[in-house]
Design a protein around this motif. Structure first.
Motif, PDB file in Angstrom:
ATOM      1  N   GLY A  12       6.659   6.132 -14.283  1.00 33.02           N
ATOM      2  CA  GLY A  12       7.242   7.161 -13.409  1.00 33.02           C
ATOM      3  C   GLY A  12       8.562   6.699 -12.817  1.00 33.02           C
ATOM      4  N   ALA A  13       8.627   5.394 -12.500  1.00 34.26           N
ATOM      5  CA  ALA A  13       9.845   4.839 -11.889  1.00 34.26           C
ATOM      6  C   ALA A  13      11.017   4.811 -12.872  1.00 34.26           C
ATOM      7  CB  ALA A  13       9.568   3.435 -11.365  1.00 34.26           C
ATOM      8  N   CYS A  14      10.730   4.888 -14.168  1.00 34.01           N
ATOM      9  CA  CYS A  14      11.818   4.963 -15.159  1.00 34.01           C
ATOM     10  C   CYS A  14      12.458   6.347 -15.148  1.00 34.01           C
ATOM     11  CB  CYS A  14      11.273   4.700 -16.569  1.00 34.01           C
ATOM     12  SG  CYS A  14      10.612   3.061 -16.786  1.00 34.01           S
ATOM     13  N   PHE A  15      11.767   7.281 -14.533  1.00 33.19           N
ATOM     14  CA  PHE A  15      12.288   8.654 -14.465  1.00 33.19           C
ATOM     15  C   PHE A  15      12.390   9.026 -12.980  1.00 33.19           C
ATOM     16  CE2 PHE A  15      10.279   8.128 -18.566  1.00 33.19           C
ATOM     17  CZ  PHE A  15      11.176   8.719 -19.445  1.00 33.19           C
ATOM     18  N   HIS A  16      12.395  10.314 -12.720  1.00 32.19           N
ATOM     19  CA  HIS A  16      12.472  10.792 -11.344  1.00 32.19           C
ATOM     20  C   HIS A  16      11.072  11.084 -10.798  1.00 32.19           C
ATOM     21  CE1 HIS A  16      11.543  14.198 -13.757  1.00 32.19           C
ATOM     22  NE2 HIS A  16      11.354  14.932 -12.677  1.00 32.19           N
ATOM     23  N   THR A  17      10.052  10.782 -11.587  1.00 35.96           N
ATOM     24  CA  THR A  17       8.708  11.302 -11.329  1.00 35.96           C
ATOM     25  C   THR A  17       8.044  10.652 -10.124  1.00 35.96           C
ATOM     26  OG1 THR A  17       8.533  11.517 -13.720  1.00 35.96           O
ATOM     27  CG2 THR A  17       6.509  11.793 -12.438  1.00 35.96           C
ATOM     28  N   GLU A  18       7.494  11.475  -9.248  1.00 39.87           N
ATOM     29  CA  GLU A  18       6.674  10.968  -8.143  1.00 39.87           C
ATOM     30  C   GLU A  18       5.263  10.742  -8.664  1.00 39.87           C
ATOM     31  OE1 GLU A  18       6.986  10.073  -5.072  1.00 39.87           O
ATOM     32  OE2 GLU A  18       8.767  11.019  -4.245  1.00 39.87           O
ATOM     33  N   ILE A  19       4.782   9.523  -8.591  1.00 44.76           N
ATOM     34  CA  ILE A  19       3.365   9.271  -8.846  1.00 44.76           C
ATOM     35  C   ILE A  19       2.708   9.246  -7.470  1.00 44.76           C
ATOM     36  CG2 ILE A  19       1.655   7.736  -9.873  1.00 44.76           C
ATOM     37  CD1 ILE A  19       3.668   8.861 -11.927  1.00 44.76           C
ATOM     38  N   ILE A  20       1.780  10.158  -7.257  1.00 41.40           N
ATOM     39  CA  ILE A  20       1.212  10.305  -5.917  1.00 41.40           C
ATOM     40  C   ILE A  20      -0.276   9.986  -5.947  1.00 41.40           C
ATOM     41  CG2 ILE A  20       0.855  11.897  -3.990  1.00 41.40           C
ATOM     42  CD1 ILE A  20       3.251  13.540  -5.114  1.00 41.40           C
ATOM     43  N   THR A  21      -0.640   8.898  -5.317  1.00 44.96           N
ATOM     44  CA  THR A  21      -2.069   8.600  -5.148  1.00 44.96           C
ATOM     45  C   THR A  21      -2.543   9.312  -3.893  1.00 44.96           C
ATOM     46  OG1 THR A  21      -1.487   6.571  -3.971  1.00 44.96           O
ATOM     47  CG2 THR A  21      -1.985   6.359  -6.306  1.00 44.96           C
ATOM     48  N   THR A  22      -3.830   9.601  -3.847  1.00 42.12           N
ATOM     49  CA  THR A  22      -4.326  10.422  -2.734  1.00 42.12           C
ATOM     50  C   THR A  22      -5.588   9.877  -2.077  1.00 42.12           C
ATOM     51  OG1 THR A  22      -5.548  11.745  -4.347  1.00 42.12           O
ATOM     52  CG2 THR A  22      -3.373  12.565  -3.687  1.00 42.12           C
ATOM     53  N   MET A  23      -6.236   8.921  -2.727  1.00 44.82           N
ATOM     54  CA  MET A  23      -7.497   8.405  -2.182  1.00 44.82           C
ATOM     55  C   MET A  23      -7.278   6.985  -1.659  1.00 44.82           C
ATOM     56  SD  MET A  23      -9.702  10.819  -2.648  1.00 44.82           S
ATOM     57  CE  MET A  23      -9.314  12.446  -3.309  1.00 44.82           C
ATOM     58  N   ASP A  24      -7.720   6.723  -0.456  1.00 49.30           N
ATOM     59  CA  ASP A  24      -7.456   5.412   0.157  1.00 49.30           C
ATOM     60  C   ASP A  24      -8.058   4.268  -0.650  1.00 49.30           C
ATOM     61  OD1 ASP A  24      -5.981   6.520   2.123  1.00 49.30           O
ATOM     62  OD2 ASP A  24      -7.518   6.368   3.696  1.00 49.30           O
ATOM     63  N   ASP A  25      -9.139   4.536  -1.361  1.00 49.42           N
ATOM     64  CA  ASP A  25      -9.748   3.452  -2.138  1.00 49.42           C
ATOM     65  C   ASP A  25      -9.330   3.502  -3.608  1.00 49.42           C
ATOM     66  OD1 ASP A  25     -11.124   5.778  -2.443  1.00 49.42           O
ATOM     67  OD2 ASP A  25     -13.111   4.964  -2.005  1.00 49.42           O
ATOM     68  N   ASN A  26      -8.290   4.235  -3.925  1.00 50.40           N
ATOM     69  CA  ASN A  26      -7.755   4.264  -5.296  1.00 50.40           C
ATOM     70  C   ASN A  26      -6.234   4.335  -5.213  1.00 50.40           C
ATOM     71  OD1 ASN A  26     -10.038   4.986  -7.619  1.00 50.40           O
ATOM     72  ND2 ASN A  26     -10.642   5.554  -5.554  1.00 50.40           N
ATOM     73  N   ARG A  27      -5.600   3.197  -4.939  1.00 51.73           N
ATOM     74  CA  ARG A  27      -4.143   3.177  -4.812  1.00 51.73           C
ATOM     75  C   ARG A  27      -3.519   2.373  -5.943  1.00 51.73           C
ATOM     76  NH1 ARG A  27      -2.355   3.008   1.471  1.00 51.73           N
ATOM     77  NH2 ARG A  27      -0.342   3.098   0.400  1.00 51.73           N
ATOM     78  N   ILE A  28      -2.264   2.655  -6.237  1.00 50.80           N
ATOM     79  CA  ILE A  28      -1.549   1.965  -7.318  1.00 50.80           C
ATOM     80  C   ILE A  28      -0.231   1.445  -6.744  1.00 50.80           C
ATOM     81  CG2 ILE A  28      -0.461   2.225  -9.589  1.00 50.80           C
ATOM     82  CD1 ILE A  28      -2.352   4.577 -10.115  1.00 50.80           C
ATOM     83  N   PRO A  29       0.052   0.151  -6.907  1.00 53.74           N
ATOM     84  CA  PRO A  29       1.332  -0.362  -6.408  1.00 53.74           C
ATOM     85  C   PRO A  29       2.502   0.432  -6.996  1.00 53.74           C
ATOM     86  CG  PRO A  29      -0.091  -2.157  -7.120  1.00 53.74           C
ATOM     87  CD  PRO A  29      -0.774  -0.886  -7.544  1.00 53.74           C
ATOM     88  N   GLY A  30       3.437   0.772  -6.143  1.00 58.62           N
ATOM     89  CA  GLY A  30       4.625   1.495  -6.603  1.00 58.62           C
ATOM     90  C   GLY A  30       4.489   3.006  -6.487  1.00 58.62           C
ATOM     91  N   ALA A  31       3.280   3.485  -6.254  1.00 57.74           N
ATOM     92  CA  ALA A  31       3.080   4.936  -6.127  1.00 57.74           C
ATOM     93  C   ALA A  31       3.284   5.360  -4.677  1.00 57.74           C
ATOM     94  CB  ALA A  31       1.680   5.314  -6.594  1.00 57.74           C
ATOM     95  N   THR A  32       3.607   6.634  -4.500  1.00 53.68           N
ATOM     96  CA  THR A  32       3.655   7.205  -3.156  1.00 53.68           C
ATOM     97  C   THR A  32       2.229   7.594  -2.765  1.00 53.68           C
ATOM     98  OG1 THR A  32       5.843   8.116  -3.600  1.00 53.68           O
ATOM     99  CG2 THR A  32       4.602   9.114  -1.785  1.00 53.68           C
ATOM    100  N   HIS A  33       1.806   7.220  -1.581  1.00 52.92           N
ATOM    101  CA  HIS A  33       0.429   7.541  -1.179  1.00 52.92           C
ATOM    102  C   HIS A  33       0.431   8.653  -0.139  1.00 52.92           C
ATOM    103  CE1 HIS A  33      -3.841   6.884  -0.919  1.00 52.92           C
ATOM    104  NE2 HIS A  33      -3.775   6.740   0.391  1.00 52.92           N
ATOM    105  N   VAL A  34      -0.215   9.750  -0.489  1.00 53.82           N
ATOM    106  CA  VAL A  34      -0.442  10.821   0.482  1.00 53.82           C
ATOM    107  C   VAL A  34      -1.932  10.822   0.767  1.00 53.82           C
ATOM    108  CG1 VAL A  34      -0.387  13.311   0.900  1.00 53.82           C
ATOM    109  CG2 VAL A  34       1.493  12.212  -0.338  1.00 53.82           C
TER     110      VAL A  34
END
Ligand code: MSK
Length: 635
Positions: free
Chosen positions: A343-365
């Motif tokens: 996603g970081a190679c493009f404009h894409t927002e990678i959005i994680t949403t669950m507190d117990d399932n996060r990915i480094p580099g993603a935006t967390h909502v």
């Protein structure tokens, strides 16, 4: 090279682009991982304590016992049932989430959700043996939610889980009770597996595997309740015409890919996308907001609302390589951590949403049911903002999309059959099986796996079985394969179904107002929705007065991959269903465990695992099993 990775033409079109851009994909990492550890492949590596890791020499020259004394049989059995525990935990955690949401709705605490299918709620209550006469919907919903949560709380070992006990045949329940394999409490059974596999505990491979069967049945229970209560909250699948493959992305729209599993998130994102469509247009997206699905969240919104499926598990990264996805919104399970890097190679927002399932580099909502609409609004706003940053020069959307007629849950199948016989909807199906028009039924489930060419085995097996008049059901990423390759269409029925199967599908589809046959493969939903196929099978078995292990019913996971798939496959066997695996399970380092799963299981449970990597031969083996079952029934 490319076509060895996948038969999906969209993947073939995008892999060279990924290579040119220097983007590593799942297939690059698979190649870099070769040769993979042979001990791990055989299941004989033990990492359960820090005296290890220990590994057993499969050739008999080196150590035959780990440092504690555990042999290959113990190690393999412990490893595989730990996988089952993880699978059961994943499905049942999903289910608990949905059950708690239903309770919240019933108590008026979750304004962003509502009960969309009251009829289903009443049917579920009746199934669970709850009295509904004179009660209002919120009261019924509360009772259903509390009864369901009881399957996570019951401490009486002699009382099996409610959903399990309410949805299987009497004979099956008796047989499983005789093996002490009925779970009483999902959480407890998962915990028991972790406890009994601790160093110095259960070392008996047969006893361990039986513990795994109990864990797998807890998985079934969790899946069942997740599916049924999701229908109550979000609607029961009905036939709908939609599309699949990356061609469903739109150049002129804000593309939001919902990915993962739990509909609690994706449903509200879909709702908010509708409300925020004008905002997207004001941002320059003439096509507004385009929601597409990936993996099983994709299947969830596809079968309930006809939202198009972008792709299935193995090609999730390819969606990002199009440069057209503005946001990928993920919740739980089957999300490759690599998506944030791509996603970081493009404009894409990678959005994680669950507190117990996060990915480094993603935006967390942080997603909460109590603030669901607010969270979804933030997610859609992030997608619109990303769209403004999109570089049109980098957008490459492969022009591949197939029509898919989807949404065949139990109610939809029974509804279609009722068009032929309103008084006794199952009769046309049973008659067709009895007279051989339908030779048998095959449920295709499970994932994609880099060990096989993506989608290839699904398609090969389905075409051969259909030609031989086998009725095909599908869930999960298997369903995604069929949708992408045009096998969920009326045209596919015309082209690939054997004459007698075609006759049945045409009669049912025409009577049900589809203007032609049912699609060749019936899409039942996500991987958590495999319980829908059991519901149909149990209804048929009860009608015939037989048990599930007598029906000409088989299951297949040609590209099995996840721990959830291990759990599903094991409960399928426990329910009496011969279950094919097209990838080599990590158990073959133990002849004892292999024999238990592929042979002894047949005597104990009626179901058993069959391993066949060649899809053509696998179809032949399934046909032989179907014929054996037919002979057993005298038909
Ligand atoms: S998403 S578990 S790859 S089916 Fe359900 Fe697909 Fe398998 Fe994940």
């Amino acid at each position: 090279m490319t076509m060895n990775h996948s038969i999906d033409p969209a993947v073939a079109a995008l892999l060279p682009l990924a290579k040119k851009e220097g983007i590593a994909t799942v297939w690059d990492r698979y190649k870099a991982m070769q040769p993979q550890c042979g001990f791990g492949q055989l299941g004989v590596c033990c990492r359960i304590c820090w005296k290890g890791p220990c590994r057993i020499d499969p050739f008999g020259d080196g150590p035959q016992r780990g440092i504690c004394g555990a042999d290959a049989d113990t190690i393999v059995a412990r490893n595989v049932i730990r996988m089952i525990a993880s699978g059961a935990a994943s499905h049942s955690e999903h289910g608990r989430h949905v059950a708690l949401a239903l309770l919240g709705v019933a108590e008026g605490k979750l304004p962003d959700y509502r009960i969309r299918d009251e009829e289903k709620l009443r049917a579920v209550a009746a199934k669970l043996g709850l009295e509904t006469d004179g009660k209002e919907i919120p009261a019924i919903a509360r009772e259903v939610a509390l009864a369901t949560l009881g399957d996570f709380q019951n401490q009486d070992h002699d009382t099996p889980c409610t959903w399990l006990a309410s949805t299987l045949t009497e004979k099956r329940l008796e047989r499983l009770a005789g093996l002490h394999a009925l779970p009483h409490n999902i959480d407890a059974v998962v915990t028991q597996i972790l406890a009994r596999t601790h160093v110095g505990c259960d070392a008996d491979p047969a006893n361990l595997i039986l513990g795994g069967v109990k864990g797998a049945l807890a998985d079934y229970d969790g899946m069942c309740l997740a599916t049924e209560l999701s229908d109550v909250l979000f609607g029961t699948p009905r036939p709908a015409v939609t599309a699949a493959n990356l061609g469903v992305l739109k150049e002129d729209a804000v593309n939001i890919a919902v990915h993962g599993h739990n509909p609690l998130l994706s449903e509200v994102v879909c709702d908010l996308a509708l409300l925020m469509d004008d905002e997207a247009r004001r941002a320059g997206a003439a096509g507004g907001i385009n929601i597409v699905g990936i993996c099983c969240t994709g299947n969830e919104v596809m079968v309930r609302h006809g939202i198009p499926l972008a792709t299935n598990y193995l090609s999730q990264e390819m969606a990002l390589v199009t440069g057209a996805v503005d946001a990928m919104v993920v919740d739980v399970q089957c999300i490759m951590p690599s998506v944030s890097e791509i996603g970081a190679c493009f404009h894409t927002e990678i959005i994680t949403t669950m507190d117990d399932n996060r990915i480094p580099g993603a935006t967390h909502v942080r997603f909460r049911e109590t603030t669901a609409a607010e969270n979804a609004r933030e997610i859609v706003s992030l997608a619109i903002a990303a769209f403004r940053r999109r570089n049109p020069q980098r957008v490459v959307i492969p022009d591949f999309r197939q029509t898919a007629v989807v949404g065949f849950g139990t109610e939809a199948i029974v509804g279609a059959l009722a068009a032929l016989n309103a008084d006794d909807p199952l009769k046309p199906l049973i008659d067709s099986i009895a007279n051989g028009s339908i030779r048998g039924i095959a449920l295709f489930a499970g994932c994609n796996n880099t060990r096989t060419t993506q989608d290839s085995s699904f398609v090969t097996m389905a075409k051969k079985l259909a030609r031989n008049n086998v009725l095909l059901l599908a869930t999960g990423c298997g369903a995604g394969s069929f949708a992408k390759h045009g096998l969920m269409t009326q045209e596919a029925t015309e082209e690939h179904a054997g004459d007698s199967l075609k006759g049945v599908l045409t009669a049912v589809g025409t009577a049900a107002g589809l203007g032609g046959p049912l699609p060749l493969v019936l899409h039942m939903g996500s991987c958590v929705d495999n319980s829908r196929a059991v519901e149909v099978a149990v209804a048929v078995a009860n009608r015939l007065g037989v048990d599930l292990d007598q029906l000409p019913l088989v299951a297949s996971a040609p590209e099995a991959m996840s721990e959830k798939a291990v759990a599903i496959g094991t409960w399928s066997v426990a329910l009496g269903i011969p279950t094919h695996l097209g990838t080599m399970p990590q158990v073959t380092g133990s002849p004892a465990v292999t024999e238990l799963l592929t042979e002894t299981a047949k005597d104990l449970l009626g179901g058993y695992f069959m391993v066949e990597l060649d899809p053509d031969k696998a179809a032949d083996r399934l046909l032989a099993v179907i014929d054996e079952r037919r002979q057993g029934l005298g038909i």
